[in-house]
Design a protein around this motif. Structure first.
Motif, PDB file in Angstrom:
ATOM      1  N   PRO A 142     -51.157 -25.455   9.587  1.00 15.33           N
ATOM      2  CA  PRO A 142     -51.203 -24.892  10.996  1.00 15.33           C
ATOM      3  C   PRO A 142     -51.627 -25.907  12.008  1.00 15.33           C
ATOM      4  N   PHE A 143     -50.686 -26.586  12.059  1.00 19.15           N
ATOM      5  CA  PHE A 143     -50.757 -27.976  13.318  1.00 19.15           C
ATOM      6  C   PHE A 143     -50.458 -27.515  14.499  1.00 19.15           C
ATOM      7  N   ASP A 144     -51.161 -27.795  15.680  1.00 19.92           N
ATOM      8  CA  ASP A 144     -50.683 -27.550  17.036  1.00 19.92           C
ATOM      9  C   ASP A 144     -49.524 -28.266  17.403  1.00 19.92           C
ATOM     10  N   ARG A 145     -48.554 -27.545  17.508  1.00 20.02           N
ATOM     11  CA  ARG A 145     -47.230 -28.035  17.866  1.00 20.02           C
ATOM     12  C   ARG A 145     -47.451 -28.920  19.294  1.00 20.02           C
ATOM     13  N   ARG A 146     -48.322 -28.700  20.222  1.00 14.15           N
ATOM     14  CA  ARG A 146     -48.257 -29.443  21.240  1.00 14.15           C
ATOM     15  C   ARG A 146     -48.950 -30.704  21.185  1.00 14.15           C
ATOM     16  N   VAL A 147     -49.570 -31.151  20.185  1.00 15.91           N
ATOM     17  CA  VAL A 147     -50.118 -32.529  19.992  1.00 15.91           C
ATOM     18  C   VAL A 147     -48.995 -33.171  19.101  1.00 15.91           C
ATOM     19  N   ILE A 148     -48.122 -32.908  18.513  1.00 18.84           N
ATOM     20  CA  ILE A 148     -47.251 -33.446  17.854  1.00 18.84           C
ATOM     21  C   ILE A 148     -46.318 -34.342  18.874  1.00 18.84           C
ATOM     22  N   ILE A 149     -46.027 -35.577  18.402  1.00 14.85           N
ATOM     23  CA  ILE A 149     -45.373 -36.590  19.268  1.00 14.85           C
ATOM     24  C   ILE A 149     -43.965 -37.111  18.611  1.00 14.85           C
ATOM     25  N   PRO A 150     -43.168 -37.770  19.361  1.00 16.27           N
ATOM     26  CA  PRO A 150     -42.019 -38.287  18.729  1.00 16.27           C
ATOM     27  C   PRO A 150     -42.254 -39.589  17.809  1.00 16.27           C
ATOM     28  N   ARG A 151     -41.539 -39.543  16.693  1.00 15.93           N
ATOM     29  CA  ARG A 151     -41.814 -40.917  15.896  1.00 15.93           C
ATOM     30  C   ARG A 151     -41.703 -42.180  16.564  1.00 15.93           C
ATOM     31  N   ARG A 152     -40.615 -42.328  17.503  1.00 13.44           N
ATOM     32  CA  ARG A 152     -40.400 -43.422  18.455  1.00 13.44           C
ATOM     33  C   ARG A 152     -41.848 -43.790  19.268  1.00 13.44           C
ATOM     34  N   GLN A 153     -42.288 -42.837  19.797  1.00 15.25           N
ATOM     35  CA  GLN A 153     -43.602 -42.973  20.728  1.00 15.25           C
ATOM     36  C   GLN A 153     -44.779 -43.800  19.752  1.00 15.25           C
ATOM     37  N   ALA A 154     -44.610 -43.239  18.537  1.00 15.89           N
ATOM     38  CA  ALA A 154     -45.879 -43.556  17.539  1.00 15.89           C
ATOM     39  C   ALA A 154     -45.591 -45.192  17.221  1.00 15.89           C
ATOM     40  N   GLU A 155     -44.258 -45.495  16.979  1.00 19.65           N
ATOM     41  CA  GLU A 155     -44.122 -46.730  16.574  1.00 19.65           C
ATOM     42  C   GLU A 155     -44.125 -47.792  17.713  1.00 19.65           C
ATOM     43  N   GLY A 156     -44.145 -47.340  19.130  1.00 23.07           N
ATOM     44  CA  GLY A 156     -44.260 -47.900  20.173  1.00 23.07           C
ATOM     45  C   GLY A 156     -45.944 -48.506  20.271  1.00 23.07           C
ATOM     46  N   GLN A 157     -46.573 -47.469  19.925  1.00 22.32           N
ATOM     47  CA  GLN A 157     -48.131 -47.757  19.713  1.00 22.32           C
ATOM     48  C   GLN A 157     -48.583 -48.262  18.483  1.00 22.32           C
ATOM     49  N   HIS A 158     -47.690 -48.726  17.785  1.00 31.44           N
ATOM     50  CA  HIS A 158     -48.173 -49.303  16.342  1.00 31.44           C
ATOM     51  C   HIS A 158     -48.942 -48.701  15.595  1.00 31.44           C
ATOM     52  N   MET A 159     -48.671 -47.311  15.749  1.00 33.17           N
ATOM     53  CA  MET A 159     -49.315 -46.524  14.679  1.00 33.17           C
ATOM     54  C   MET A 159     -48.778 -46.714  13.298  1.00 33.17           C
ATOM     55  N   LEU A 160     -49.735 -46.440  12.243  1.00 31.65           N
ATOM     56  CA  LEU A 160     -49.559 -46.621  11.016  1.00 31.65           C
ATOM     57  C   LEU A 160     -48.631 -45.653  10.326  1.00 31.65           C
ATOM     58  N   LEU A 161     -47.364 -45.787  10.148  1.00 28.86           N
ATOM     59  CA  LEU A 161     -46.659 -44.397   9.660  1.00 28.86           C
ATOM     60  C   LEU A 161     -46.755 -44.157   8.183  1.00 28.86           C
ATOM     61  N   LEU A 162     -47.306 -42.999   7.927  1.00 25.01           N
ATOM     62  CA  LEU A 162     -47.623 -42.485   6.578  1.00 25.01           C
ATOM     63  C   LEU A 162     -46.222 -42.061   5.926  1.00 25.01           C
ATOM     64  N   PRO A 163     -46.188 -42.082   4.354  1.00 25.45           N
ATOM     65  CA  PRO A 163     -45.148 -41.769   3.974  1.00 25.45           C
ATOM     66  C   PRO A 163     -44.974 -40.288   3.789  1.00 25.45           C
ATOM     67  N   ALA A 164     -43.669 -39.807   3.318  1.00 31.63           N
ATOM     68  CA  ALA A 164     -43.167 -38.473   3.184  1.00 31.63           C
ATOM     69  C   ALA A 164     -43.112 -38.206   1.729  1.00 31.63           C
ATOM     70  N   ALA A 165     -43.631 -37.134   1.190  1.00 32.47           N
ATOM     71  CA  ALA A 165     -43.436 -36.870  -0.343  1.00 32.47           C
ATOM     72  C   ALA A 165     -41.887 -36.958  -0.725  1.00 32.47           C
ATOM     73  N   GLN A 166     -41.055 -36.476   0.175  1.00 29.24           N
ATOM     74  CA  GLN A 166     -39.601 -36.437  -0.458  1.00 29.24           C
ATOM     75  C   GLN A 166     -38.751 -36.917   0.752  1.00 29.24           C
ATOM     76  N   ARG A 167     -37.553 -37.333   0.313  1.00 32.67           N
ATOM     77  CA  ARG A 167     -36.432 -37.870   1.256  1.00 32.67           C
ATOM     78  C   ARG A 167     -35.557 -36.987   1.426  1.00 32.67           C
ATOM     79  N   ARG A 168     -35.479 -35.676   1.553  1.00 31.03           N
ATOM     80  CA  ARG A 168     -34.452 -34.662   1.993  1.00 31.03           C
ATOM     81  C   ARG A 168     -34.751 -33.588   2.821  1.00 31.03           C
TER      82      ARG A 168
END
Length: 459
Positions: A142-168
């Motif tokens: 139940p995450f608020d869709r308004r606080v979700i950001i593009p992955r590129r923005q997170a990379e630009g801010q040097h945020m640590l990217l957590l892994p996904a459980a599956q690649r599909r």
């Protein structure tokens, strides 16, 4: 009472969450998510109690006496009587003309007739439900869709990217009707019931949910544990999911030995309040801030003199305090300069101080032509210094191990890198400890000493 920044507040709240371990870092992290649109078959609840509905619909089918309705439903007479009385008060029922019986028959009003027909015609409908799919837990959340950001923005801010459980891609079988209904209830939508998922559409744009990672370590730095903060609270499911993916080691997180704290003169060392005592007091202050419904707007009455330890988590707040509250002077010495710190916000605050007449001295340098400096950040400080030549000196020195922040009557000596504590992709953390000394005479002495040092070491 001080006001805590979000990271500092988290540190104060959760520093004791792992007995035997020390909280070493609070890291900006990015939880991989995807936005899902689910095409579902749903039915909205009828906005009328079930017994009320039965009474209206039975009267509409010519069951028009209280006794007949009671007999048909097999309920106590007083329940039916009370329900009929309530429908009269709502202008849904009335009495029809006498039909020769001992009592007048019940009849629907025009409003009651409309309500009965609407109740009889309610059928499931197809609707689109917007969902957020947590790719680490591999389930909707139940995450608020308004606080979700593009992955590129997170990379630009040097945020640590957590892994996904599956690649599909997410499949329809990964989402259940029960999960969607549970989320609807959490959002307060109690009048809709999803009956079937017919189709899902997954957004192709990579997205992330901002999160915080707490890094804990033992004294020997052999046991490194992670806590995951989602929406301001610890999430044990995410912590366990990270463990299953290799934990801190898989994320490249290491904890090094604490840096040596710069020592003070013997007299000042004896008066210095140790870190453990300061940390306990700040934890109490943080708890008071969280408990306060309406935080006081009165300024904190600071002591005229104090000598106390400061933890790694307090340093960014003190730098911001200097940039926003200094009235006379700022002197800052740091080995390296990174654009993640010397950003638009930093430069804007610094220029406001200069416009107010605050004197600023910044010195940097570890080795000549050091590649660890971000050249564009250095250039922006040089440009600002050229515009405020009478108030701002920006100096490169031959080599400095000093890490100093002095503003007004506050002197901070530390092992903390003031202008480069963010921006490195190296995920090695350590406890940086410093000392804050508040007092006019000591600050004046140190200010003059460092000005002389900068002049002697300038390139």
């Amino acid at each position: 009472m001080p006001t805590f920044s979000p990271d500092n507040l988290l540190a104060a709240r959760f520093q004791g969450a792992r007995p035997g371990l020390e909280l070493t870092a609070v890291v900006d992290a990015a939880l991989p998510v995807t936005r899902i649109t689910a095409d579902v078959l749903a039915q909205d609840s009828k906005k009328i109690p079930l017994l009320d509905e039965f009474v209206l619909r039975l009267v509409g089918t010519n069951l028009r006496t209280e006794e007949a309705i009671t007999g048909f439903l097999g309920l106590p007479a007083n329940m039916v009587t009370d329900t009929i009385a309530e429908q009269f008060s709502k202008d849904l029922l009335t009495y029809g003309p006498p039909d020769g019986a001992t009592s007048r028959p019940l009849a629907l009003t025009a409003r009651g007739d409309q309500t009965a027909r609407e109740l009889a015609s309610i059928t499931p409908v197809r609707v689109n439900e917007p969902l957020v799919f947590d790719q680490l837990l591999w389930k909707i959340r139940p995450f608020d869709r308004r606080v979700i950001i593009p992955r590129r923005q997170a990379e630009g801010q040097h945020m640590l990217l957590l892994p996904a459980a599956q690649r599909r891609p997410v499949e329809m079988s990964d989402i259940t009707v029960a999960e969607i209904n549970a989320q609807l209830r959490e959002r307060g939508l109690n009048d809709r019931e999803v009956l079937q998922i017919r189709h899902i559409t997954e957004s192709k744009a990579p997205r992330v949910m901002p999160a915080k990672l707490l890094v804990y370590a033992d004294a020997g730095r052999t046991d490194i544990q992670l806590g995951v903060i989602i929406d301001g609270e610890l999430s044990h499911p995410h912590e366990f999911a990270l463990l299953s993916h290799g934990g801190a080691q898989a994320l490249g997180i290491q904890v090094d030995a604490p840096a040596e704290r710069p020592a003070l003169e013997a007299e000042l060392e004896r008066a210095r309040i140790p870190l453990a005592e300061v940390t306990q007091k700040r934890a109490e202050q943080a708890a008071a801030q969280l408990a306060s419904v309406t935080p006081t707007e009165l300024p904190e009455e600071l002591p005229r003199e104090e000598i106390r330890a400061i933890s790694v988590f307090e340093h960014p707040d003190l730098l911001d305090e200097a940039l926003t509250q200094a009235r006379r002077r700022i002197l800052l010495i740091a080995p390296w300069i990174k654009r993640a710190i010397v950003n638009t916000d930093f430069l804007s605050k610094l220029e406001k101080l200069l416009r107010r007449g605050v004197s600023v001295h910044i010195a940097y340098g570890y080795t000549l032509n050091d590649p660890k400096n971000d050249r564009d950040a250095v250039r922006k400080l040089e440009n600002l210094a050229s515009r405020y030549k009478e108030r701002f000196t920006f100096t490169q020195v031959k080599s400095t191990h000093a890490k100093v922040l002095l503003y007004d009557d506050v002197w901070i000596t530390t092992s903390f890198n003031w202008l480069s504590f963010e921006g490195d992709r190296d995920r090695t953390y350590r406890m940086e400890e410093g000392t804050l000394v508040r007092g006019r005479s000591i600050a004046d002495t140190q200010y003059n000493r460092y000005l002389d040092l900068i002049a002697q070491e300038s390139v």
